[in-house]
Design an enzyme around this catalytic site. Structure first.
Site, PDB file in Angstrom:
ATOM      1  N   ASP A 138      -5.118 -25.135 -11.959  1.00 16.23           N
ATOM      2  CA  ASP A 138      -4.729 -24.117 -12.943  1.00 16.23           C
ATOM      3  C   ASP A 138      -3.392 -24.485 -13.581  1.00 16.23           C
ATOM      4  O   ASP A 138      -2.572 -25.181 -12.978  1.00 16.23           O
ATOM      5  CB  ASP A 138      -4.574 -22.741 -12.277  1.00 16.23           C
ATOM      6  CG  ASP A 138      -5.896 -22.176 -11.779  1.00 16.23           C
ATOM      7  OD1 ASP A 138      -6.951 -22.709 -12.166  1.00 16.23           O
ATOM      8  OD2 ASP A 138      -5.854 -21.202 -11.001  1.00 16.23           O
ATOM      9  N   GLU A 139      -3.156 -23.932 -14.759  1.00 17.67           N
ATOM     10  CA  GLU A 139      -1.923 -24.225 -15.510  1.00 17.67           C
ATOM     11  C   GLU A 139      -0.660 -23.970 -14.688  1.00 17.67           C
ATOM     12  O   GLU A 139       0.289 -24.741 -14.743  1.00 17.67           O
ATOM     13  CB  GLU A 139      -1.901 -23.366 -16.781  1.00 17.67           C
ATOM     14  CG  GLU A 139      -0.697 -23.586 -17.666  1.00 17.67           C
ATOM     15  CD  GLU A 139      -0.776 -22.809 -18.970  1.00 17.67           C
ATOM     16  OE1 GLU A 139       0.222 -22.816 -19.709  1.00 17.67           O
ATOM     17  OE2 GLU A 139      -1.813 -22.169 -19.254  1.00 17.67           O
TER      18      GLU A 139
END
Length: 301
Positions: A138-139
């Site tokens: 995930d970012e």
């Protein structure tokens, strides 16, 4: 599989297959069979190499055109890159918080993604191959990301992902005091119809299993280590929220706000089998500063 003797010569990989190949009447057929049995060589790639004269026998050596020049496919954009492991087949780099893994069209013109940074690293180091990540983060999750540096490595590592043979261990700081009885979360995950970005535990979702180890229980939070048996989107975040202990800083899943400003989740260890040699590779990624600082704050609360 155990390939100890190999050399790279430009675009060619050079192997010593031994008498099983060199002593055969039909050396070409023996070489192909050796590749399939000893290297578990992907059949599709073997056919492609045959068609392009990418398999050569010279004396006791077998040469494969595994390092053919490939286009980067991603625009090189420089960012400071922390390389954790590298050889001719694999690259493992640290993904910092707030950096997307790959361009998705939303902010592509402005933001540098990890793929952009790897493309820049390849360009600066004369590595003429495509940018191919094997798994995702995930970012706002930090940790190691594995890249395949040639078509053979990509095929082998993609197969390892499908067979759940790439092992990832995470550290997380969950809200509240997690019970020592929580060792495994087995709950299917699907999309949340009411929120585009969010996932949720759902009977009709995909199987999802997370293994939990309690490391430290503090007054307001718990340090846990987690291993994924499956790799669903937001799996750790969804599962811990479902268990009543959303990650600190994870606003999307009900975590309490904190100055870390992101979900407190970090990939600590990545383990995989080397695509050529069969050696077990273990890559450690130390906690980033914001995670260290959060753990220190919680331990003093």
């Amino acid at each position: 599989m155990s390939i100890r003797s190999w050399k790279r010569r430009g675009q060619w990989l050079e192997l010593m297959p031994g008498k099983a190949v060199t002593g055969s009447e039909d050396r070409q057929a023996a070489a192909e069979q050796w590749l399939l049995s000893e290297l578990q060589f992907p059949e599709k790639l073997l056919r492609q190499l045959k068609a392009s004269q990418g398999i050569q026998l010279a004396g006791d050596r077998l040469r494969l055109a595994l390092f053919a020049v490939q286009a980067l496919d991603v625009e090189p954009r420089w960012a400071d890159l922390d390389v954790l492991y590298e050889d001719d087949f694999c690259l493992v780099v640290h993904k910092p918080a707030g950096m997307k893994l790959h361009p998705d069209g939303s902010r592509e013109d402005q933001a540098v993604t990890l793929d952009h940074a790897v493309a820049s690293y390849y360009e600066m180091n004369g590595i003429q191959t495509s940018v191919r990540h094997v798994h995702r983060l995930d970012e706002d999750t930090t940790g190691p990301v594995l890249y395949a540096k040639n078509t053979f490595a990509l095929a082998k590592l993609d197969e390892a992902m499908r067979h759940k043979a790439i092992d990832r261990q995470y550290a997380a700081i969950a809200g509240g005091q997690v019970s020592g009885d929580l060792r495994k979360i087995d709950a299917p995950i699907g999309k949340d119809r009411h929120h585009k970005q969010r996932r949720r535990v759902s009977e009709g979702g995909q199987d999802a299993v997370t293994h939990v180890e309690i490391v430290h229980v503090w007054d307001r939070a718990t340090l846990v280590r987690l291993k994924l048996e499956t790799g669903r989107t937001h799996q750790i975040r969804v599962h811990l929220s479902y268990a009543g202990h959303p990650l600190v800083g994870d606003k999307l899943y009900g975590g309490r706000s904190d100055q870390i400003g992101r979900q407190a989740l970090h990939g600590e260890v990545l383990r995989f089998t080397h695509p050529l040699t069969g050696a077990s590779i273990e890559v450690h990624d130390p906690w980033p500063a914001d995670f260290e600082q959060l753990a220190a704050r919680e331990s003093h609360n």
